[in-house]
Write a protein that holds these residues in place. Structure first.
Motif, short mmCIF file in Angstrom:
data_model
loop_
_atom_site.label_atom_id
_atom_site.label_comp_id
_atom_site.label_asym_id
_atom_site.label_seq_id
_atom_site.Cartn_x
_atom_site.Cartn_y
_atom_site.Cartn_z
N LYS A 132 -15.67 7.03 4.54
CA LYS A 132 -15.68 5.62 4.91
C LYS A 132 -14.36 4.93 4.58
N TYR A 133 -13.73 5.33 3.49
CA TYR A 133 -12.49 4.69 3.04
C TYR A 133 -11.27 5.58 3.27
N GLN A 134 -11.34 6.42 4.29
CA GLN A 134 -10.22 7.30 4.63
C GLN A 134 -8.95 6.46 4.82
N GLY A 135 -7.87 6.92 4.22
CA GLY A 135 -6.59 6.24 4.34
C GLY A 135 -6.30 5.25 3.22
N ARG A 136 -7.30 4.90 2.43
CA ARG A 136 -7.10 3.94 1.34
C ARG A 136 -6.56 4.69 0.11
N ILE A 137 -5.65 4.04 -0.61
CA ILE A 137 -5.12 4.60 -1.85
C ILE A 137 -6.28 4.79 -2.83
N LEU A 138 -6.30 5.93 -3.53
CA LEU A 138 -7.42 6.23 -4.43
C LEU A 138 -7.63 5.14 -5.47
N ALA A 139 -6.58 4.57 -5.99
CA ALA A 139 -6.71 3.51 -7.00
C ALA A 139 -7.31 2.24 -6.43
N ASP A 140 -7.37 2.13 -5.11
CA ASP A 140 -7.91 0.93 -4.46
C ASP A 140 -9.33 1.13 -3.93
N LEU A 141 -9.93 2.27 -4.22
CA LEU A 141 -11.30 2.50 -3.77
C LEU A 141 -12.26 1.58 -4.52
N PRO A 142 -13.27 1.06 -3.83
CA PRO A 142 -14.23 0.17 -4.50
C PRO A 142 -15.05 0.90 -5.57
N SER A 143 -15.43 0.14 -6.58
CA SER A 143 -16.22 0.69 -7.69
C SER A 143 -17.51 1.35 -7.21
N HIS A 144 -18.18 0.71 -6.26
CA HIS A 144 -19.46 1.26 -5.79
C HIS A 144 -19.28 2.62 -5.12
N TYR A 145 -18.16 2.82 -4.46
CA TYR A 145 -17.88 4.10 -3.81
C TYR A 145 -17.62 5.18 -4.86
N LEU A 146 -16.86 4.85 -5.88
CA LEU A 146 -16.61 5.80 -6.96
C LEU A 146 -17.91 6.13 -7.69
N GLY A 147 -18.75 5.11 -7.87
CA GLY A 147 -20.05 5.32 -8.50
C GLY A 147 -20.94 6.22 -7.67
N ASP A 199 -1.12 12.86 -12.84
CA ASP A 199 -2.36 12.47 -12.16
C ASP A 199 -2.46 10.96 -12.02
N LEU A 200 -2.02 10.21 -13.02
CA LEU A 200 -2.08 8.75 -12.93
C LEU A 200 -1.20 8.26 -11.79
N GLN A 201 -0.01 8.83 -11.66
CA GLN A 201 0.88 8.45 -10.56
C GLN A 201 0.25 8.81 -9.22
N ARG A 202 -0.42 9.93 -9.17
CA ARG A 202 -1.05 10.36 -7.92
C ARG A 202 -2.17 9.41 -7.51
N LEU A 203 -2.84 8.78 -8.47
CA LEU A 203 -3.91 7.83 -8.13
C LEU A 203 -3.39 6.63 -7.34
N VAL A 204 -2.15 6.26 -7.55
CA VAL A 204 -1.59 5.10 -6.86
C VAL A 204 -0.76 5.48 -5.63
N THR A 205 -0.68 6.78 -5.33
CA THR A 205 0.08 7.21 -4.16
C THR A 205 -0.73 8.05 -3.17
N THR A 206 -1.81 8.66 -3.62
CA THR A 206 -2.61 9.53 -2.77
C THR A 206 -3.64 8.72 -1.99
N ARG A 207 -3.77 9.03 -0.71
CA ARG A 207 -4.74 8.35 0.14
C ARG A 207 -6.01 9.19 0.27
N MET A 208 -7.12 8.50 0.35
CA MET A 208 -8.41 9.17 0.53
C MET A 208 -8.38 9.91 1.86
N PRO A 209 -8.61 11.23 1.85
CA PRO A 209 -8.46 12.01 3.07
C PRO A 209 -9.68 12.03 4.00
N PHE A 210 -10.80 11.47 3.58
CA PHE A 210 -12.02 11.55 4.40
C PHE A 210 -12.95 10.40 4.05
#
Length: 71
Positions: A18-33, A5-16
């Motif tokens: 505002k941040y579609q296409g961004r790597i999950l590990a690069d999503l902004p804190s406010h979005y995760l919140g 799962d940790l490896q997947r966080l740095v390789t999987t892109r957000m599929p939908f």
């Protein structure tokens, strides 16, 4: 949490959203919140987003640095 799962966080892109296409590990804190407050999707992406939220919320983002590709 699975080890991969940790490896997947740095390789999987957000599929939908505002941040579609961004790597999950690069999503902004406010979005995760926002997901934490609204509820994570009940699927694999939701599981990864919840994991990323916990890592980010606890200031552990540097744990992912060695897993990132440096092509």
């Amino acid at each position: 949490m699975q080890t991969q799962d940790l490896q997947r966080l740095v390789t999987t892109r957000m599929p939908f959203g505002k941040y579609q296409g961004r790597i999950l590990a690069d999503l902004p804190s406010h979005y995760l919140g926002w997901f934490a407050r609204q509820g994570f999707p009940n699927n694999d992406i939701g599981h990864l987003l919840a994991l990323m939220y916990e890592i980010d919320h606890n200031g552990l983002n540097e744990l992912l640095a060695p897993l990132r590709r440096h092509d």
